[in-house]
Design an enzyme around this catalytic site. Sequence first.
Site, PDB file in Angstrom:
ATOM      1  CB  SER A 163      35.544  35.840  48.741  1.00 18.35           C
ATOM      2  OG  SER A 163      35.254  35.991  50.101  1.00 18.35           O
ATOM      3  CD  GLU A 181      32.362  36.008  54.215  1.00 20.35           C
ATOM      4  OE1 GLU A 181      31.190  35.642  54.342  1.00 20.35           O
ATOM      5  OE2 GLU A 181      33.111  36.217  55.170  1.00 20.35           O
ATOM      6  CE1 TYR A 210      32.085  40.226  48.477  1.00 21.49           C
ATOM      7  CE2 TYR A 210      32.633  38.245  49.722  1.00 21.49           C
ATOM      8  CZ  TYR A 210      33.026  39.306  48.928  1.00 21.49           C
ATOM      9  OH  TYR A 210      34.344  39.439  48.583  1.00 21.49           O
TER      10      TYR A 210
HETATM   11  P1  NDP Z   1      37.076  47.371  46.851  1.00 21.70           P
HETATM   12  O1  NDP Z   1      35.702  47.580  47.389  1.00 21.70           O
HETATM   13  O2  NDP Z   1      38.168  48.219  47.331  1.00 21.70           O
HETATM   14  O3  NDP Z   1      37.026  47.471  45.267  1.00 21.70           O
HETATM   15  C1  NDP Z   1      35.966  46.938  44.544  1.00 21.70           C
HETATM   16  C2  NDP Z   1      35.968  47.523  43.166  1.00 21.70           C
HETATM   17  O4  NDP Z   1      34.832  46.993  42.481  1.00 21.70           O
HETATM   18  C3  NDP Z   1      35.844  49.051  43.129  1.00 21.70           C
HETATM   19  O5  NDP Z   1      36.748  49.556  42.179  1.00 21.70           O
HETATM   20  C4  NDP Z   1      34.416  49.272  42.663  1.00 21.70           C
HETATM   21  O6  NDP Z   1      34.256  50.401  41.833  1.00 21.70           O
HETATM   22  C5  NDP Z   1      34.174  48.042  41.820  1.00 21.70           C
HETATM   23  N1  NDP Z   1      32.748  47.783  41.727  1.00 21.70           N
HETATM   24  C6  NDP Z   1      31.897  47.503  42.729  1.00 21.70           C
HETATM   25  N2  NDP Z   1      30.661  47.357  42.257  1.00 21.70           N
HETATM   26  C7  NDP Z   1      30.745  47.561  40.906  1.00 21.70           C
HETATM   27  C8  NDP Z   1      29.810  47.553  39.849  1.00 21.70           C
HETATM   28  N3  NDP Z   1      28.536  47.330  40.094  1.00 21.70           N
HETATM   29  N4  NDP Z   1      30.251  47.820  38.589  1.00 21.70           N
HETATM   30  C9  NDP Z   1      31.545  48.082  38.352  1.00 21.70           C
HETATM   31  N5  NDP Z   1      32.477  48.110  39.325  1.00 21.70           N
HETATM   32  C10 NDP Z   1      32.077  47.850  40.574  1.00 21.70           C
HETATM   33  O7  NDP Z   1      37.399  45.821  47.100  1.00 21.70           O
HETATM   34  P2  NDP Z   1      38.818  45.087  47.191  1.00 21.70           P
HETATM   35  O8  NDP Z   1      39.763  45.761  46.289  1.00 21.70           O
HETATM   36  O9  NDP Z   1      39.155  44.892  48.601  1.00 21.70           O
HETATM   37  O10 NDP Z   1      38.449  43.656  46.619  1.00 21.70           O
HETATM   38  C11 NDP Z   1      38.649  43.340  45.240  1.00 21.70           C
HETATM   39  C12 NDP Z   1      37.874  42.082  44.930  1.00 21.70           C
HETATM   40  O11 NDP Z   1      38.337  41.018  45.745  1.00 21.70           O
HETATM   41  C13 NDP Z   1      36.374  42.191  45.180  1.00 21.70           C
HETATM   42  O12 NDP Z   1      35.707  41.433  44.203  1.00 21.70           O
HETATM   43  C14 NDP Z   1      36.200  41.543  46.545  1.00 21.70           C
HETATM   44  O13 NDP Z   1      34.917  41.017  46.687  1.00 21.70           O
HETATM   45  C15 NDP Z   1      37.267  40.460  46.474  1.00 21.70           C
HETATM   46  N6  NDP Z   1      37.789  40.025  47.755  1.00 21.70           N
HETATM   47  C16 NDP Z   1      38.335  40.939  48.611  1.00 21.70           C
HETATM   48  C17 NDP Z   1      38.833  40.541  49.825  1.00 21.70           C
HETATM   49  C18 NDP Z   1      39.464  41.514  50.785  1.00 21.70           C
HETATM   50  O14 NDP Z   1      39.706  41.149  51.943  1.00 21.70           O
HETATM   51  N7  NDP Z   1      39.792  42.727  50.345  1.00 21.70           N
HETATM   52  C19 NDP Z   1      38.776  39.119  50.242  1.00 21.70           C
HETATM   53  C20 NDP Z   1      38.252  38.257  49.220  1.00 21.70           C
HETATM   54  C21 NDP Z   1      37.773  38.697  48.038  1.00 21.70           C
HETATM   55  P3  NDP Z   1      33.831  51.813  42.442  1.00 21.70           P
HETATM   56  O15 NDP Z   1      35.063  52.326  43.081  1.00 21.70           O
HETATM   57  O16 NDP Z   1      33.387  52.569  41.233  1.00 21.70           O
HETATM   58  O17 NDP Z   1      32.746  51.548  43.432  1.00 21.70           O
END
Ligand code: NDP
Length: 329
Positions: free
Chosen positions: A122, A124, A146
Amino acid sequence: MKRALITGIGGQDGSYLAELLLEQGYHVVGLVRPGAESYDNLAQIAHEIELQEADLLHQTSLTQALRVADPGEVYNLAAPSFVPASWDRPVQTAEFAAVGATSLLEAIRTVNPKIRFYQASSSEIFGEPHESPQTEQTPLAPLTPYGVAKAYAHFSARSYRQRYGLFACSGILYNHESPRRPLEFLPRKVAHGAAAVSLGLQDELVLGDLDARRDWGYAKDYVRAMWLMLQQEAPDDYVVASGQDHSVRELVQCAFLHVGLSWERYVRVDPALERGAAELHWLVGNPAKAHTQLGWRPEVDFTQLVHLLVDADLERLRTGEAATSMERR
Ligand code: NDP
């Protein structure tokens, strides 16, 4: 048939990536938390994918999942993704965003070191950046829990690449949005606000700092970059960004103009909503390497992104679809 495993498949990026991989003819397996409920984002493709439960922090559970899924590519997207919330849950953020990535790398090394690995890094990780725009060479200086956790995972992927020769890539992705984002994310909040005001369902939209600037893109474009990274001859890290920053004021203006309204009449600024100093930094990415080496280009620009977000919320509000429901948009 190519096989891919996606952690975080139920989220914004996971669901778009799953759709892209299905289009490419992959067999897609999603790793979900034990006891996970059904996912709205996956409703349209539920019959085309396989879901497996596994605990990201439990090594045996991960190795077992990898053995069963037998993927050629693993995309690690699971992590708490709302940056401000990481101040409320710093330990949990570190566990899943940092240690979880290392657990997965370790499981891959044990089960099949030929598996190609994508880490959702990210912007970040740059925190208070040493330079703007940032590139793959910009020193890491994370400020939020984060960002710190993502920096750990970023270095872990690099370390496994160098020490064990794993095909591990980190995509340093800047903010990317879609109608699948929940309302706490600013572009979705603004789009929903403009749509609701235009339909007479809301009188005002209350926001924090209108001068804050971000580099925003469209999620569907960004998941394509993830996939491209794992199709290269050699693993590497890439900045994935639009390369342009816009202020919250521009975002608001664009959203309200799209519904034929002047934003100044409806937007109220509440200083209590302004972010702390650790989140006020100016992040804008230089995607030149992704352009030249991956051949990646975003297809949706800032204005198109804002319009599609507003249009999706107009439709939701008109049809009475729940604000959190996430159809295949
Ligand atoms: P979302 O919040 O939409 O999706 C995150 C996913 O991670 C969800 O499916 C969630 O599952 C799962 N998750 C969270 N915590 C856990 C856990 N403890 N165990 C298992 N699964 C978990 O995020 P995005 O799709 O937007 O982002 C995807 C990735 O990209 C993330 O890692 C995010 O940090 C990273 N990212 C995103 C950016 C953005 O602008 N969107 C920018 C840079 C990086 P559940 O639905 O069950 O909670």
